[in-house]
Motif scaffolding. Structure first.
Motif, PDB file in Angstrom:
ATOM      1  N   ILE A   1    -100.376 144.131  -7.093  1.00 51.41           N
ATOM      2  CA  ILE A   1    -100.667 143.059  -6.131  1.00 51.41           C
ATOM      3  C   ILE A   1    -101.407 143.634  -4.928  1.00 51.41           C
ATOM      4  N   ILE A   2    -100.910 144.731  -4.404  1.00 48.55           N
ATOM      5  CA  ILE A   2    -101.541 145.357  -3.235  1.00 48.55           C
ATOM      6  C   ILE A   2    -102.955 145.828  -3.575  1.00 48.55           C
ATOM      7  N   ALA A   3    -103.132 146.414  -4.756  1.00 46.83           N
ATOM      8  CA  ALA A   3    -104.456 146.893  -5.163  1.00 46.83           C
ATOM      9  C   ALA A   3    -105.451 145.740  -5.264  1.00 46.83           C
ATOM     10  N   VAL A   4    -105.026 144.629  -5.827  1.00 55.94           N
ATOM     11  CA  VAL A   4    -105.925 143.473  -5.956  1.00 55.94           C
ATOM     12  C   VAL A   4    -106.334 142.972  -4.575  1.00 55.94           C
ATOM     13  N   ILE A   5    -105.383 142.842  -3.674  1.00 55.03           N
ATOM     14  CA  ILE A   5    -105.719 142.377  -2.319  1.00 55.03           C
ATOM     15  C   ILE A   5    -106.661 143.369  -1.642  1.00 55.03           C
ATOM     16  N   ASP A   6    -106.405 144.659  -1.810  1.00 64.33           N
ATOM     17  CA  ASP A   6    -107.273 145.682  -1.224  1.00 64.33           C
ATOM     18  C   ASP A   6    -108.701 145.619  -1.766  1.00 64.33           C
ATOM     19  N   HIS A   7    -108.873 145.114  -2.990  1.00 62.77           N
ATOM     20  CA  HIS A   7    -110.194 145.087  -3.632  1.00 62.77           C
ATOM     21  C   HIS A   7    -110.771 143.681  -3.769  1.00 62.77           C
ATOM     22  N   LEU A   8    -110.288 142.732  -2.985  1.00 62.19           N
ATOM     23  CA  LEU A   8    -110.784 141.356  -3.120  1.00 62.19           C
ATOM     24  C   LEU A   8    -112.293 141.245  -2.953  1.00 62.19           C
ATOM     25  N   GLU A   9    -112.873 142.114  -2.170  1.00 65.72           N
ATOM     26  CA  GLU A   9    -114.317 142.042  -1.930  1.00 65.72           C
ATOM     27  C   GLU A   9    -115.109 142.961  -2.861  1.00 65.72           C
ATOM     28  N   ASP A  10    -114.490 143.412  -3.936  1.00 64.53           N
ATOM     29  CA  ASP A  10    -115.128 144.315  -4.901  1.00 64.53           C
ATOM     30  C   ASP A  10    -115.044 143.688  -6.295  1.00 64.53           C
ATOM     31  N   PRO A  11    -115.954 142.754  -6.598  1.00 63.48           N
ATOM     32  CA  PRO A  11    -115.863 142.030  -7.865  1.00 63.48           C
ATOM     33  C   PRO A  11    -115.946 142.933  -9.096  1.00 63.48           C
ATOM     34  N   GLN A  12    -116.687 144.036  -9.007  1.00 62.07           N
ATOM     35  CA  GLN A  12    -116.766 144.934 -10.158  1.00 62.07           C
ATOM     36  C   GLN A  12    -115.412 145.583 -10.440  1.00 62.07           C
ATOM     37  N   TRP A  13    -114.729 146.024  -9.375  1.00 60.67           N
ATOM     38  CA  TRP A  13    -113.403 146.612  -9.550  1.00 60.67           C
ATOM     39  C   TRP A  13    -112.453 145.580 -10.138  1.00 60.67           C
ATOM     40  N   LEU A  14    -112.471 144.374  -9.576  1.00 59.46           N
ATOM     41  CA  LEU A  14    -111.578 143.319 -10.060  1.00 59.46           C
ATOM     42  C   LEU A  14    -111.823 143.013 -11.533  1.00 59.46           C
ATOM     43  N   GLU A  15    -113.081 142.847 -11.910  1.00 53.92           N
ATOM     44  CA  GLU A  15    -113.391 142.514 -13.297  1.00 53.92           C
ATOM     45  C   GLU A  15    -112.977 143.637 -14.239  1.00 53.92           C
ATOM     46  N   SER A  16    -113.296 144.861 -13.872  1.00 50.60           N
ATOM     47  CA  SER A  16    -112.958 145.998 -14.725  1.00 50.60           C
ATOM     48  C   SER A  16    -111.450 146.205 -14.822  1.00 50.60           C
ATOM     49  N   THR A  17    -110.788 146.277 -13.681  1.00 48.29           N
ATOM     50  CA  THR A  17    -109.353 146.566 -13.660  1.00 48.29           C
ATOM     51  C   THR A  17    -108.544 145.432 -14.269  1.00 48.29           C
TER      52      THR A  17
ATOM     53  N   LEU B   1    -103.679 136.186   2.842  1.00 48.02           N
ATOM     54  CA  LEU B   1    -102.936 136.827   1.757  1.00 48.02           C
ATOM     55  C   LEU B   1    -102.210 138.075   2.266  1.00 48.02           C
ATOM     56  N   GLU B   2    -102.883 138.877   3.060  1.00 45.19           N
ATOM     57  CA  GLU B   2    -102.253 140.088   3.605  1.00 45.19           C
ATOM     58  C   GLU B   2    -101.091 139.742   4.530  1.00 45.19           C
ATOM     59  N   ARG B   3    -101.302 138.783   5.432  1.00 38.38           N
ATOM     60  CA  ARG B   3    -100.246 138.403   6.375  1.00 38.38           C
ATOM     61  C   ARG B   3     -99.038 137.810   5.654  1.00 38.38           C
ATOM     62  N   SER B   4     -99.295 136.976   4.672  1.00 30.80           N
ATOM     63  CA  SER B   4     -98.182 136.353   3.961  1.00 30.80           C
ATOM     64  C   SER B   4     -97.453 137.372   3.082  1.00 30.80           C
ATOM     65  N   LEU B   5     -98.175 138.310   2.500  1.00 25.70           N
ATOM     66  CA  LEU B   5     -97.515 139.360   1.727  1.00 25.70           C
ATOM     67  C   LEU B   5     -96.649 140.223   2.644  1.00 25.70           C
ATOM     68  N   ALA B   6     -97.148 140.555   3.822  1.00 27.32           N
ATOM     69  CA  ALA B   6     -96.357 141.337   4.777  1.00 27.32           C
ATOM     70  C   ALA B   6     -95.070 140.606   5.152  1.00 27.32           C
ATOM     71  N   LEU B   7     -95.114 139.293   5.195  1.00 28.87           N
ATOM     72  CA  LEU B   7     -93.944 138.488   5.533  1.00 28.87           C
ATOM     73  C   LEU B   7     -92.848 138.601   4.472  1.00 28.87           C
TER      74      LEU B   7
ATOM     75  N   ILE C   1     -88.198 133.858   0.058  1.00 26.99           N
ATOM     76  CA  ILE C   1     -88.045 134.991   0.979  1.00 26.99           C
ATOM     77  C   ILE C   1     -88.630 134.655   2.350  1.00 26.99           C
ATOM     78  N   GLY C   2     -89.778 133.988   2.358  1.00 26.98           N
ATOM     79  CA  GLY C   2     -90.432 133.643   3.620  1.00 26.98           C
ATOM     80  C   GLY C   2     -89.694 132.582   4.410  1.00 26.98           C
ATOM     81  N   GLY C   3     -88.922 131.764   3.713  1.00 26.70           N
ATOM     82  CA  GLY C   3     -88.149 130.723   4.383  1.00 26.70           C
ATOM     83  C   GLY C   3     -89.036 129.794   5.206  1.00 26.70           C
ATOM     84  N   PRO C   4     -88.590 129.426   6.390  1.00 25.48           N
ATOM     85  CA  PRO C   4     -89.350 128.463   7.191  1.00 25.48           C
ATOM     86  C   PRO C   4     -90.684 129.017   7.695  1.00 25.48           C
ATOM     87  N   ARG C   5     -90.863 130.319   7.632  1.00 27.38           N
ATOM     88  CA  ARG C   5     -92.152 130.893   8.061  1.00 27.38           C
ATOM     89  C   ARG C   5     -93.214 130.808   6.969  1.00 27.38           C
ATOM     90  N   TRP C   6     -92.802 130.499   5.736  1.00 29.83           N
ATOM     91  CA  TRP C   6     -93.754 130.334   4.636  1.00 29.83           C
ATOM     92  C   TRP C   6     -94.405 128.967   4.776  1.00 29.83           C
TER      93      TRP C   6
END
Length: 140
Positions: free
Chosen positions: A54-70, A6-12, A102-107
């Motif tokens: 989007i960035i915040a969710v990816i940053d907190h993927l391993e924090d289920p409490q944050w995800l559920e609350s936010t 997810l991080e690599r593809s978002l950076a793309l 946007i990613g074109g052939p690299r997606w």
């Protein structure tokens, strides 16, 4: 979920000046013009907020409490605005379409699968907080 993918593809596809999310809204309004009146703000501020979320969710993927609350809080706000279940599917479809464009052939198909999984999970957490028919939150 594959956070690294997810991080690599978002950076793309994360273009300057919120270009990804601006393009997302262009695709959304072209495919689903009936949702455009739900957006009273200009698209630039809305696109910037979406990118931040989007960035915040990816940053907190391993924090289920944050995800559920936010995402629960965000879901309740979306429920008040009249956002329905099918609209979440339209959002995922249009976000992935913008990313793929946007990613074109690299997606890759793997990127599409990872984002489909992530956006489905986000929608589920948001909708879990929607009030039920008695007016109480769906989440316990």
């Amino acid at each position: 979920m594959d956070k690294n993918l997810l991080e690599r593809s978002l950076a793309l596809v994360d273009l300057p000046d919120d270009g990804l999310t601006v393009r997302f809204y262009e695709v959304l309004f072209a495919r689903y013009p009936e949702v455009q009146p739900m957006f009273s703000r200009g698209m630039r501020p809305q696109a910037a907020m979406l990118r931040t979320a989007i960035i915040a969710v990816i940053d907190h993927l391993e924090d289920p409490q944050w995800l559920e609350s936010t995402l629960g809080t965000l879901g309740r706000r979306h429920a008040e605005l009249g956002v329905t279940g099918p609209m979440y599917g339209a959002v995922a479809e249009c976000m992935i379409a913008a990313m793929s464009e946007i990613g074109g052939p690299r997606w890759t198909p793997e990127m599409t699968a990872a984002w489909t999984e992530a956006l489905t999970a986000v929608a589920s957490l948001m909708m879990a907080a929607y009030p039920d028919e008695e007016g109480t939150s769906g989440a316990a």
